[in-house]
Design an enzyme around this catalytic site. Sequence first.
Site, mmCIF file in Angstrom:
data_model
loop_
_atom_site.group_PDB
_atom_site.id
_atom_site.type_symbol
_atom_site.label_atom_id
_atom_site.label_comp_id
_atom_site.label_asym_id
_atom_site.label_seq_id
_atom_site.Cartn_x
_atom_site.Cartn_y
_atom_site.Cartn_z
ATOM 1 N N LEU A 85 0.533 -1.370 -0.175
ATOM 2 C CA LEU A 85 0.137 0.097 0.053
ATOM 3 C C LEU A 85 1.062 1.510 -0.305
ATOM 4 O O LEU A 85 1.632 1.125 1.058
ATOM 5 C CB LEU A 85 -0.683 0.375 1.653
ATOM 6 N N HIS B 6 2.158 -11.146 8.599
ATOM 7 C CA HIS B 6 3.650 -12.210 7.683
ATOM 8 C C HIS B 6 3.976 -13.758 8.008
ATOM 9 O O HIS B 6 3.658 -13.697 8.960
ATOM 10 C CB HIS B 6 4.232 -11.093 7.421
ATOM 11 N N ASP C 164 3.193 0.438 8.301
ATOM 12 C CA ASP C 164 4.438 1.368 8.381
ATOM 13 C C ASP C 164 4.749 1.794 6.560
ATOM 14 O O ASP C 164 3.825 0.658 5.749
ATOM 15 C CB ASP C 164 5.304 1.703 9.722
ATOM 16 N N GLU D 248 -1.459 -18.675 12.301
ATOM 17 C CA GLU D 248 -1.880 -17.208 11.838
ATOM 18 C C GLU D 248 -2.942 -17.254 12.040
ATOM 19 O O GLU D 248 -3.370 -16.593 12.811
ATOM 20 C CB GLU D 248 -1.682 -17.265 10.215
HETATM 21 C C1 GAR Z 1 -1.507 -16.371 4.867
HETATM 22 O O1 GAR Z 1 0.031 -16.877 5.124
HETATM 23 C C2 GAR Z 1 -0.792 -14.879 4.920
HETATM 24 O O2 GAR Z 1 0.859 -14.469 5.680
HETATM 25 C C3 GAR Z 1 0.370 -15.115 3.724
HETATM 26 O O3 GAR Z 1 -0.512 -14.853 2.922
HETATM 27 C C4 GAR Z 1 -0.455 -16.306 3.274
HETATM 28 C C5 GAR Z 1 -2.337 -16.114 3.036
HETATM 29 O O4 GAR Z 1 -3.567 -17.310 2.857
HETATM 30 N N1 GAR Z 1 0.280 -13.416 3.660
HETATM 31 C C6 GAR Z 1 2.205 -12.943 3.129
HETATM 32 O O5 GAR Z 1 2.382 -13.583 2.142
HETATM 33 C C7 GAR Z 1 1.251 -10.819 2.856
HETATM 34 N N2 GAR Z 1 2.694 -10.278 2.150
HETATM 35 P P1 GAR Z 1 -4.616 -17.286 3.007
HETATM 36 O O6 GAR Z 1 -5.248 -16.701 1.220
HETATM 37 O O7 GAR Z 1 -4.934 -18.830 2.977
HETATM 38 O O8 GAR Z 1 -5.563 -16.287 4.501
#
Ligand code: GAR
Length: 203
Positions: free
Chosen positions: A96, A112, A144, A177
């Site tokens: 963003l 992340h 940020d 996560e």
């Molecule tokens: C997750 O592992 C998240 O941490 C990552 O994308 C995946 C989304 O999974 N995000 C990043 O890499 C951001 N830079 P999801 O679509 O099943 O929620």
Amino acid sequence: MNTKLKLGVLCSGRGTDLQSIIDAIADGKLDAQIAIVLTDKPNVMALERAARAGIKNLCIDRKSFEDQLSFEAKILNELRAAEVELVILAGFMRILSPTFVRAYKDRIMNIHPSLLPSFPGAHAHRDVLAYGVKVSGCTVHFVDEGTDSGPIILQAAVKVWEDDDEESLAARVLEQEHIIYPLAIQLYAQGRLSIEGRRVKIL
Ligand code: GAR
């Protein structure tokens, strides 16, 4: 009157992180409501998950916009129209602009799939395996103006096994996560997060 914290969730794909937030709200573990789910791509699972849960959802296809500024202006319009108070990036695979970040200063969270500040960027698991670290994990942080660089709210660690590939490691990290993202949002909803420079204090 419904005074629950209003979330706007931005996704790009599968939406399992979104699902963990939907489930935590349904289970009474998260005192918030999802006002809108936005994606930057059409026909993704995240839209389906939102629709299934009865949540307003909309694709704002990056391809239909001339530049990043007009694309983000549309996202901001939708978030404001939905009276969103906290923006949740849940597998949103775009950086963003500073203009966007300033519009929701200290009110954007991201998850992340690595232990930041190690392995930022779009290929965390690949980079983790290539480097050979023995521990990885995930990080929830405020956004940020840098990339994956904002103040860290929560982290969870997992072991990296010798026979891991990107898929097996991602699955193990994803389990964590789905625990820490709803938890971090709940801490925010309870007014328990205080940003002091780079550090986030949990009150
Ligand atoms: C997750 O592992 C998240 O941490 C990552 O994308 C995946 C989304 O999974 N995000 C990043 O890499 C951001 N830079 P999801 O679509 O099943 O929620």
